[in-house]
Design a protein around this motif. Structure first.
Motif, PDB file in Angstrom:
ATOM      1  N   GLU A   1      14.270   4.468   1.090  1.00 43.11           N
ATOM      2  CA  GLU A   1      15.588   5.110   1.159  1.00 43.11           C
ATOM      3  C   GLU A   1      16.274   5.115  -0.209  1.00 43.11           C
ATOM      4  O   GLU A   1      17.334   5.713  -0.378  1.00 43.11           O
ATOM      5  CB  GLU A   1      16.491   4.393   2.167  1.00 43.11           C
TER       6      GLU A   1
ATOM      7  N   HIS B   1      12.595  -0.148  -0.939  1.00 48.01           N
ATOM      8  CA  HIS B   1      12.592   0.614   0.316  1.00 48.01           C
ATOM      9  C   HIS B   1      12.651   2.098  -0.023  1.00 48.01           C
ATOM     10  O   HIS B   1      13.368   2.495  -0.951  1.00 48.01           O
ATOM     11  CB  HIS B   1      13.806   0.200   1.166  1.00 48.01           C
TER      12      HIS B   1
ATOM     13  N   TYR C   1      18.007  -7.110   8.367  1.00 40.28           N
ATOM     14  CA  TYR C   1      19.264  -7.035   7.625  1.00 40.28           C
ATOM     15  C   TYR C   1      20.389  -7.819   8.314  1.00 40.28           C
ATOM     16  O   TYR C   1      21.538  -7.779   7.870  1.00 40.28           O
ATOM     17  CB  TYR C   1      19.722  -5.589   7.452  1.00 40.28           C
TER      18      TYR C   1
ATOM     19  N   HIS D   1      21.356   2.016   0.064  1.00 35.03           N
ATOM     20  CA  HIS D   1      20.206   2.231  -0.815  1.00 35.03           C
ATOM     21  C   HIS D   1      20.471   3.203  -1.955  1.00 35.03           C
ATOM     22  O   HIS D   1      19.757   3.187  -2.961  1.00 35.03           O
ATOM     23  CB  HIS D   1      18.996   2.668   0.014  1.00 35.03           C
TER      24      HIS D   1
ATOM     25  N   PHE E   1      22.031   3.011  16.269  1.00 36.96           N
ATOM     26  CA  PHE E   1      20.892   3.876  16.592  1.00 36.96           C
ATOM     27  C   PHE E   1      19.700   3.051  17.083  1.00 36.96           C
ATOM     28  O   PHE E   1      18.877   3.540  17.858  1.00 36.96           O
ATOM     29  CB  PHE E   1      20.517   4.775  15.391  1.00 36.96           C
ATOM     30  N   MET E   2      19.586   1.803  16.651  1.00 31.91           N
ATOM     31  CA  MET E   2      18.476   0.952  17.083  1.00 31.91           C
ATOM     32  C   MET E   2      18.661   0.554  18.551  1.00 31.91           C
ATOM     33  O   MET E   2      17.705   0.555  19.343  1.00 31.91           O
ATOM     34  CB  MET E   2      18.394  -0.306  16.214  1.00 31.91           C
TER      35      MET E   2
ATOM     36  N   SER F   1      10.517   4.318   8.601  1.00 35.77           N
ATOM     37  CA  SER F   1      10.011   4.270   7.224  1.00 35.77           C
ATOM     38  C   SER F   1       8.576   3.735   7.196  1.00 35.77           C
ATOM     39  O   SER F   1       7.843   4.002   6.256  1.00 35.77           O
ATOM     40  CB  SER F   1      10.925   3.418   6.352  1.00 35.77           C
TER      41      SER F   1
ATOM     42  N   TYR G   1      14.109  11.014  11.254  1.00 33.25           N
ATOM     43  CA  TYR G   1      14.043   9.578  10.969  1.00 33.25           C
ATOM     44  C   TYR G   1      14.803   8.874  12.098  1.00 33.25           C
ATOM     45  O   TYR G   1      15.818   9.381  12.592  1.00 33.25           O
ATOM     46  CB  TYR G   1      14.727   9.361   9.620  1.00 33.25           C
TER      47      TYR G   1
ATOM     48  N   SER H   1       8.504  -0.009   4.135  1.00 30.29           N
ATOM     49  CA  SER H   1       9.531  -0.409   5.104  1.00 30.29           C
ATOM     50  C   SER H   1       9.845  -1.895   4.894  1.00 30.29           C
ATOM     51  O   SER H   1       9.125  -2.597   4.170  1.00 30.29           O
ATOM     52  CB  SER H   1       9.012  -0.199   6.528  1.00 30.29           C
TER      53      SER H   1
ATOM     54  N   ASP I   1      11.161  -4.675  11.702  1.00 28.96           N
ATOM     55  CA  ASP I   1      11.690  -3.423  11.158  1.00 28.96           C
ATOM     56  C   ASP I   1      11.941  -2.464  12.312  1.00 28.96           C
ATOM     57  O   ASP I   1      11.699  -2.805  13.483  1.00 28.96           O
ATOM     58  CB  ASP I   1      10.758  -2.841  10.073  1.00 28.96           C
ATOM     59  N   SER I   2      12.413  -1.270  12.011  1.00 33.76           N
ATOM     60  CA  SER I   2      12.810  -0.340  13.076  1.00 33.76           C
ATOM     61  C   SER I   2      11.657  -0.034  14.026  1.00 33.76           C
ATOM     62  O   SER I   2      11.859   0.040  15.241  1.00 33.76           O
ATOM     63  CB  SER I   2      13.302   0.972  12.481  1.00 33.76           C
TER      64      SER I   2
HETATM   65  P1  13P Z   1      13.196  -0.345   8.307  1.00 30.64           P
HETATM   66  O1  13P Z   1      12.654   0.503   9.397  1.00 30.64           O
HETATM   67  O2  13P Z   1      12.333  -0.319   7.080  1.00 30.64           O
HETATM   68  O3  13P Z   1      13.459  -1.719   8.780  1.00 30.64           O
HETATM   69  O4  13P Z   1      14.573   0.295   7.804  1.00 30.64           O
HETATM   70  C1  13P Z   1      15.729   0.316   8.577  1.00 30.64           C
HETATM   71  C2  13P Z   1      16.912   0.674   7.810  1.00 30.64           C
HETATM   72  O5  13P Z   1      17.968   0.893   8.333  1.00 30.64           O
HETATM   73  C3  13P Z   1      16.781   0.749   6.369  1.00 30.64           C
HETATM   74  O6  13P Z   1      18.015   0.947   5.800  1.00 30.64           O
END
Ligand code: 13P
Ligand code: SF4
Length: 310
Positions: free
Chosen positions: A201, A199, A27, A176, A64-65, A130, A113, A215, A41-42
Motif C-alpha cells: 500500500e 507493505h 495492527y 501508508h 471492513f474486516m 494484499s 481489494y 502483506s 493478515d486480512s
Molecule cells: P494485510 O492484509 O496485509 O494485513 O493488510 C491490511 C491492511 O489494512 C493494510 O493496511
C-alpha cells in the motif's frame, strides 16, 4: 470502572461462556493481540472467520474486516469493539462513485481489494487481499480488461508483478501514503546492514527502496526466516509486536512517516482497546449488522477469492 477488573481474565471467561472466538489483526495494540485466539493478515482472518465453529466472532480489526466475517457467517453474531474503526481506503471509494466508474468500463472484470465496503464488494467479480492479489489477477483470462479498486499503489505493484494492464481506482491509505522517502533513505544510510520490508500500500517512491514487499503476514514470515538480523519496517507499527515475539534477537526499526512522529499507527485500528473489547463482549454490543440483500450479493466475490486462494 470502579473496582479494578482483570480484563484479560474476564475476557477469557466471557469467551468461554459465549463460545466466542477473538480474531485480531497485526495492527491492533499489543495487549489486544495477546488476548486473541488468532492474529493474522486480512486473508488469514477471512479464512479463520470462514471456518470457525464459534457462535460469536469478536473482531479486533476495522469495519471492513468485521463485515467480511459477517458476510461469510450470516448466522453468527459479529462484534466489533468500536464501530467507528473504519478505513481511509474504504471511505475513499463511495459505492455510488464506484458504480459510475464501473459503468464506464462495462466489459471489465472487477477486482476489489478487501479494504472496501460491502456495497463495493457486491459490485465486484472477485475480492483480493494484499497477500493473494497477484495470484487472483493471474487467474483472470488474458483477454479481459481489469478494473482494480480502491488502492492504486497495490494496483501498480500487482501490475508490475503480473505484467497485466489494469484500470486503477485512485485510492490510497492515509497510513501508508505518508511514509517519507527521504527519511527512509537516511535510515538506510545509517543502517546499511538492514533489509527494508514494506507493505504494497506504500507509494512506488518508497517501494523502490524495499528488499521485500508483502502483506503483513508475508513481511512477518520474511523477517523471522531471513538470515538478516536487522530490518527497517515500512508498515503500521503494530506488526512489530509479533516480529519481536517471532525473532526476539533481531532488530526492527519502524520507518518514520512525514509528520514528525517516530512511527506510524493506523488511527482506525487503534480505536479498539482492551477495555472496549471487554465491554463489547460483556454487553454484546456494538454488533455488526448488514442488510441481508447486501450480505448475499457480497458473498459470491468473497467465496471466489477464498477458492482462488487455495
Ligand atoms: P494485510 O492484509 O496485509 O494485513 O493488510 C491490511 C491492511 O489494512 C493494510 O493496511
Ligand atoms: Fe485502512 Fe490504512 Fe488503516 Fe489499513 S492501515 S485499515 S488500509 S487506513
Amino acid at each position: 470502572m470502579g473496582v479494578a477488573v482483570d480484563l484479560e481474565r474476564e475476557i477469557a471467561e466471557l469467551k468461554r461462556s459465549m463460545n466466542a472466538v477473538i480474531l485480531a489483526h497485526y495492527y491492533q495494540e499489543s495487549e489486544v493481540q495477546d488476548v486473541a485466539d488468532f492474529v493474522g493478515d486480512s486473508l488469514a482472518l477471512a479464512q479463520a472467520a470462514a471456518t470457525t465453529r464459534a457462535d460469536v466472532i469478536v473482531f479486533c480489526g476495522v469495519h471492513f474486516m468485521a463485515e467480511t466475517a459477517k458476510i461469510l457467517n450470516p448466522g453468527k453474531q459479529v462484534l466489533l469493539p468500536d464501530l467507528k474503526a473504519g478505513c481511509s481506503l474504504s471511505d475513499r471509494c463511495p459505492p455510488a462513485a464506484f458504480q459510475a466508474f464501473k459503468a464506464q468500463h462495462p466489459d471489465a472484470f472487477v477486482v476489489s481489494y478487501v479494504n472496501s465496503s460491502a456495497a463495493v464488494k457486491a459490485m465486484s467479480d472477485v475480492i483480493c487481499t494484499s497477500s493473494n492479489a497477484v495470484k487472483i489477477v493471474n487467474r483472470i483470462p488474458k483477454d479481459r480488461r481489469i478494473l482494480f479498486a480502491p488502492d492504486q499503489h497495490l494496483g501498480r505493484h500487482v501490475m508490475k508483478e503480473t505484467g497485466r494492464d489494469m484500470v486503477l481506482w485512485p485510492g490510497s491509505c492515509i497510513v501508508h501514503e505518508i511514509f517519507s522517502e527521504k527519511k527512509l533513505v537516511q535510515l538506510k544510510v545509517e543502517h546499511p546492514d538492514a533489509r527494508v520490508v514494506a507493505h504494497p500500500e506504500c507509494e512506488q517512491a518508497v517501494l523502490r527502496h524495499a528488499d521485500f514487499i508483502g502483506s503483513t503476514k508475508a513481511i512477518l514470515d520474511h523477517v523471522v526466516t531471513s538470515p538478516a538480523e536487522k530490518f527497517i519496517v515500512v508498515t503500521e507499527a503494530g506488526i512489530l509486536h509479533q516480529m519481536k515475539k517471532g525473532a526476539p534477537h533481531k532488530t526492527f526499526i519502524p520507518a518514520p512517516p512525514d509528520n514528525g512522529c517516530a512511527c506510524n499507527e493506523c488511527p482506525y485500528m487503534r480505536l479498539n482497546t482492551l477495555e472496549k473489547l471487554y465491554r463489547c463482549m460483556k454487553d454484546r454490543t456494538p454488533e455488526l449488522v448488514l442488510p441481508l440483500d447486501l450480505q448475499g450479493a457480497a458473498l459470491a466475490p468473497l467465496t471466489r477469492m477464498l477458492e482462488w486462494s487455495r
